[in-house]
Structures are given as structure tokens and as C-alpha cells.
Design an enzyme around this catalytic site. Structure first.
Site, PDB file in Angstrom:
ATOM      1  N   GLU A 113     -73.434  52.752  31.591  1.00  0.00           N
ATOM      2  CA  GLU A 113     -74.317  51.657  32.000  1.00  0.00           C
ATOM      3  C   GLU A 113     -75.774  52.112  32.099  1.00  0.00           C
ATOM      4  O   GLU A 113     -76.455  51.846  33.095  1.00  0.00           O
ATOM      5  CB  GLU A 113     -73.853  51.057  33.334  1.00  0.00           C
ATOM      6  CG  GLU A 113     -72.419  50.542  33.300  1.00  0.00           C
ATOM      7  CD  GLU A 113     -72.012  49.753  34.546  1.00  0.00           C
ATOM      8  OE1 GLU A 113     -72.613  49.976  35.619  1.00  0.00           O
ATOM      9  OE2 GLU A 113     -71.117  48.901  34.444  1.00  0.00           O
ATOM     10  N   GLU A 258     -64.752  48.219  31.684  1.00  0.00           N
ATOM     11  CA  GLU A 258     -64.342  48.207  33.088  1.00  0.00           C
ATOM     12  C   GLU A 258     -64.128  46.768  33.517  1.00  0.00           C
ATOM     13  O   GLU A 258     -64.964  45.909  33.250  1.00  0.00           O
ATOM     14  CB  GLU A 258     -65.438  48.791  34.002  1.00  0.00           C
ATOM     15  CG  GLU A 258     -65.751  50.252  33.768  1.00  0.00           C
ATOM     16  CD  GLU A 258     -66.836  50.780  34.726  1.00  0.00           C
ATOM     17  OE1 GLU A 258     -67.198  50.080  35.693  1.00  0.00           O
ATOM     18  OE2 GLU A 258     -67.332  51.890  34.477  1.00  0.00           O
TER      19      GLU A 258
END
Ligand SMILES: *[C@@H]1O[C@H](CO)[C@@H](O)[C@H](O)[C@H]1NC(C)=O
Ligand SMILES: *[C@@H]1O[C@H](CO)[C@@H](O)[C@H](O)[C@H]1NC(C)=O
Ligand SMILES: *[C@@H]1O[C@H](CO)[C@@H](O)[C@H](O)[C@H]1NC(C)=O
Ligand SMILES: *[C@@H]1O[C@H](CO)[C@@H](O)[C@H](O)[C@H]1NC(C)=O
Length: 480
Positions: A113, A258
């Protein structure tokens, strides 16, 4: 063997199934061989890692489980500035494990991320060059058809001006960079990896419609040009599909890197909601019908496999409670993954615990003792008090229970050392379990610390640097 399995996988195609994220930011991570067995017994076909730990990869060898190895964000700048560094990384952390240990590595996650807005652009200049260098290194190593480089991104890299999926496009401040990365992924046959979190939407926006986070179809539907949406996951995923399409890459494969729900640390983080979300998600993707804009199986990794008690709680106290298993590999709730004949999760086998003892507040100690506040803050700072507080699993403890919980957390994290239960004469060690009857609050006993592969066999040796330990082991084996 390696060649054979690559040929087989070419014939069979990429396995979809369900994956799990295996993070290790824990004071007492479970031994890797126990975790690999846990993954296999629960029918996980894929695992996503956040780094390339040697013992972890060694344990995954010959398991058949597909592996995504990870490059932490703090390595991006060195990999971005040097092809040589990327080649070394691939050689040490990919090639070796594939060739000498038959680890089924299929993806390299370049960063984690990296474009999160909270990073203030720290990784904006390094992520794409690091991806390019890792890709070149994979090509040079002859692995580029088997191992794909991707960048797991938070869903905050795209947005919708109109509030519905069809308005989807990449975030304005990184639009051109995102299009360049997407083109690069497409050119190399690699997938787009996105993390999607309805829980965070609910956590950060008190007006978020709760039902829309789940999959029961009870939310007020949202009508878009081509479809109607009954849950946030579909809408969010399709916002990405629209963004890709708008920029000319409508067929780029997508991996959900995720997805999950925490069980503690917040009033919406509880066993009931986590079970409801994860079971709802599994049912939603079973059958492989996809989302309104993208038919076909959804490729996803649950977040997370096991709780991690050392994660930063900057994002919130829930961060340490994402596991479908507790720290010791015990299932938290009934979850049918549909991957085994079992209707529920299968616990970890062979886990070793410390003694049955706890550190609590002395019954003779007084609540108004001036030492209480500073000792509790100390214990909470170095232990874990994320299960205390409004709406959490231990949120109903009385003041004394709170203090005992804090002391015990610190004591267990420090391997029950006598010296870790010496809080200014107000604490004591007990062999009577202080966990309140009924309710959800647990006063845990820690598991035995794991010191790495070599140490488990050598027993008496304390934590040696990995290489030295392996060398000693090699010598011992040679002598024997
Ligand atoms: C391999 O990965 C590990 C764990 O992420 C890292 O510490 C190490 O520096 C990497 N090796 C090379 C040669 O880059
Ligand atoms: C980002 O900027 C904010 C405000 O300037 C600051 O508080 C925060 O620490 C910064 N975060 C990082 C990761 O640099
Ligand atoms: C217990 O601790 C929590 C978290 O620090 C706090 O919110 C709560 O008020 C405490 N309860 C009592 C009875 O002291
Ligand atoms: C510790 O507390 C006990 C009674 O609770 C008291 O008798 C003893 O003197 C205290 N010791 C210290 C060092 O304060």
C-alpha cells in the site's frame, strides 16, 4: 521436480481458491512449520507474505501452496535506484527458494500500500522504478512467466466523483502514475492487487450504513448505470473495474490482496461481525459468479490468518485483531471456508504454551495507590491493552480487572519472567485463571517463543543469528 510442477501448473492453470495473509508482526509468532500445516489443513491454496523471511519460505517448500512474497516499503528506494540490488533480491529471495526448495512462488508484492495518503507521498517516486527493476530481474532469472510482480494497493488509489462505480477513476493526484503502472502490469501479464476494507469505511464514517458493509442484501441498494449494488465490496471492486476500463485496461486481472474484519479493539470489531463478514464473503464468492461488472471467480486473500500483537495501533486498536485465528492458532469463531470437509476452522497442532500462570493486581493493593496509573501505562505501552476500552472484548472489566489485564499482558509478552510482574509492589503472580466467567474477555497465556529453525533442533542454543545457527547445525550434523 521444479520443471515438472511448472508444466503441471501450465496445464492446470492458475489455482483460484482462497488465500490468506500471513503477517509476522507478533511478539510470539507461531513456528512456520505449524503455520504451514494450519494453512494446509484448512485448505488454503495461496498465501501472501509481507517480506521474504528465510524460515517462512523454507517451511513452505514442497507444500504446493502458491506464495506471494513481499518487499517492505522501506526497501523500495534501494531497489528503485539499483538493478543490481533488485537482481540480488530476486536471486536470494525468489530463485533460491524455487530451485533448491521447491517453493511455489507465483508473485512478488513490490511494497505494501505504498500510495496510502497517510504516507504523504514518501513512496511515490520509488515504487514504479522498483517494480520495473524487479520485473527485469525476474526476466533475467528466467522466471518471468512463472512469477509475476505486482503492487498491493489500498482501494484509496481510486475514487468515484459521482459516488457510484461507473464514475470510477484513479485518484487525481496520482492518475498518470497509476496509468503507467497499470500499463506496465498489463504488458507483463501481471495482475492489479487491491485491498478492500468495508470495516475501515464503517470505522472512519459513523454515518456509513452498517448493512452495506455486509453481504446479506439488507442494505438500501445503490443503483448505477449498468447494475444495482447491495454491498460495498461489489461496488468498490467495480469502481476499480470502471477505472481500469476508462483507461484502456478493462481486462486486467485483479487480485484482492486483503479482505477481512477484525474481532476486537473497536465497538464494530467483534466476533459476530467478523464471522458475518468473512462467512458472507466466502459465500458471496463461492460459485465464481463475480461482481456485476466482472464475471468469473474472485481471486482473494483473507486478512488475516493470525493475530499480530506487535502491529502499530496508529490506524486504530483493531489492528492487532484481524486474525481468523488467535495468536496461538486457535479458531476465533465458526467459519466454513468451503475448502475442506470440515464445517469449521481446524486449529493449529502442536502449539506449546508457557506455564498456567498470570500476573494480576494484588488483592491488598489499593486503587488509589499513586503507582497504579504509571505502572498501568507502562504495562499497556509495552504489552497490549487493545482489548480494553468501550465496546471491546474486555470493555466490561472493573477497575481492578483493567489493571490486572494490563499487568498480565506485559507479563505474558515477556515470557512470564518474575521480573515482569514486579509493578511497585502492587502486582502478584497467580495460578488461578483470572478470566471472568462468561463473556468474551480472555486473560491469555503466551505460547513458547520461537527462535528460528535451527534453534528448535538444538534446544539449548539461544537466539543465534540465522546463518551462524545454520552453520552450527551443519557442523553438528557433519560430526554425527
Ligand atoms: C531478502 O529478503 C529479506 C526479507 O525481506 C531482506 O531482509 C533481504 O535483504 C533480502 N535479500 C536481498 C539480497 O535483498
Ligand atoms: C504526514 O504529514 C502529517 C502532517 O504534516 C504528519 O503529521 C505525519 O506524521 C506525516 N506522516 C508521514 C508518514 O510522514
Ligand atoms: C478500564 O480501562 C478502559 C481503557 O483504558 C477504560 O476506558 C475504562 O473506563 C476502565 N474501566 C474502569 C472501571 O476503570
Ligand atoms: C509491599 O506491600 C506489603 C503489604 O501489601 C507491605 O507489607 C510491604 O512493606 C510493601 N513493600 C514495599 C517495598 O513497599
Amino acid at each position: 521436480m521444479v520443471i515438472l510442477s511448472s508444466i503441471l501448473s501450465l496445464i492446470v492453470g492458475r489455482v483460484s481458491g482462497i488465500g490468506a495473509n500471513w503477517g509476522t508482526q507478533a511478539s510470539h509468532p507461531l513456528p512456520p512449520d505449524i503455520v504451514v500445516r494450519l494453512l494446509k489443513e484448512n485448505g488454503f491454496q495461496k498465501v501472501k507474505l509481507f517480506d521474504a523471511d528465510y524460515d517462512t519460505l523454507r517451511a513452505l517448500g514442497r507444500s504446493g501452496i502458491e506464495v506471494m512474497v513481499g518487499i517492505p516499503n522501506d526497501m523500495l528506494s534501494s531497489l528503485a535506484s539499483s538493478v543490481k540490488a533488485a537482481e540480488k533480491w530476486v536471486s536470494k529471495n525468489v530463485s533460491t527458494h524455487i530451485s533448491s526448495n521447491n517453493v511455489n512462488i507465483r508473485y512478488v508484492a513490490v511494497g505494501n500500500e505504498p500510495f496510502l495518503e497517510t504516507y504523504n507521498g514518501t513512496f511515490l517516486k520509488t515504487t514504479y522504478p522498483a517494480l520495473q527493476n524487479i520485473q527485469s530481474a525476474l526476466i533475467k532469472a528466467g522466471l518471468s512467466s512463472q512469477v509475476k510482480a505486482t503492487v498491493p494497493l489500498n482501494a484509496d488509489v481510486y475514487e468515484s466523483a459521482s459516488g457510484v462505480p461507473s464514475g470510477g477513476d484513479f485518484r487525481a493526484d496520482i492518475h498518470d502514475l497509476m496509468v503507467a503502472i497499470v500499463k506496465f502490469l498489463s504488458d507483463n501479464g501481471a495482475p492489479f492487487t487491491v485491498n478492500i476494507y468495508p470495516f475501515i469505511s464503517l470505522y472512519s464514517d459513523p454515518n456509513f450504513p452498517v448493512e452495506y458493509a455486509f453481504f446479506d442484501g439488507n442494505a438500501q441498494p445503490i443503483a448505477d448505470t449498468k447494475a444495482t449494488y447491495y454491498n460495498m465490496f461489489d461496488a468498490n471492486y467495480d469502481t476499480l473495474v470502471w477505472a481500469l476500463q476508462k483507461n484502456g485496461f478493462g481486462n486486467l486481472p485483479i487480485i484482492v490482496g486483503e479482505i477481512g474484519w477484525p474481532t476486537d479493539g473497536d465497538r464494530n470489531g467483534n466476533l459476530e461481525y467478523a464471522r458475518r463478514f468473512n462467512q458472507g464473503f466466502m459465500s458471496h464468492i463461492s460459485g465464481g459468479k463475480g461482481t456485476p461488472m466482472r464475471a468469473g471467480p474472485i481471486d482473494a486473500y483473507l486478512f488475516s490468518l493470525i493475530d499480530e500483537d506487535s502491529k502499530s495501533i496508529d490506524p486504530g486498536n483493531f489492528e492487532r485483531h484481524w486474525g481468523i485465528f488467535y495468536y496461538d492458532g486457535q479458531p476465533k469463531y465458526q467459519l466454513n471456508l468451503g475448502t475442506t470437509s470440515s464445517q469449521s476452522l481446524i486449529p493449529a497442532q502442536g502449539v506449546e504454551y508457557l506455564e498456567k500462570k498470570w500476573c494480576i493486581m494484588k488483592s491488598s493493593a489499593k486503587l488509589d495507590n499513586p503507582q497504579v496509573a504509571p505502572t498501568v501505562s507502562y504495562a499497556c505501552a509495552l504489552g497490549d491493552c487493545t482489548s480494553l476500552g468501550y465496546g471491546t472484548s474486555c470493555g466490561n472489566l472493573d477497575a481492578e480487572g483493567n489493571i490486572s489485564f494490563a499487568f498480565n499482558s506485559y507479563f505474558q509478552k515477556n515470557n512470564q519472567l518474575d521480573s515482569a510482574c514486579k509493578f511497585s509492589n502492587i502486582s502478584t503472580i497467580t495460578k488461578t485463571n483470572p478470566t471472568p466467567a462468561g463473556g468474551t474477555c480472555r486473560f491469555s497465556i503466551m505460547i513458547k517463543p520461537y527462535y528460528g529453525g535451527a534453534d528448535r533442533r538444538l534446544g539449548s542454543l539461544q537466539k543465534l543469528p540465522g546463518v551462524a545457527a545454520r552453520l552450527v547445525l551443519l557442523l553438528l550434523l557433519t560430526v554425527v
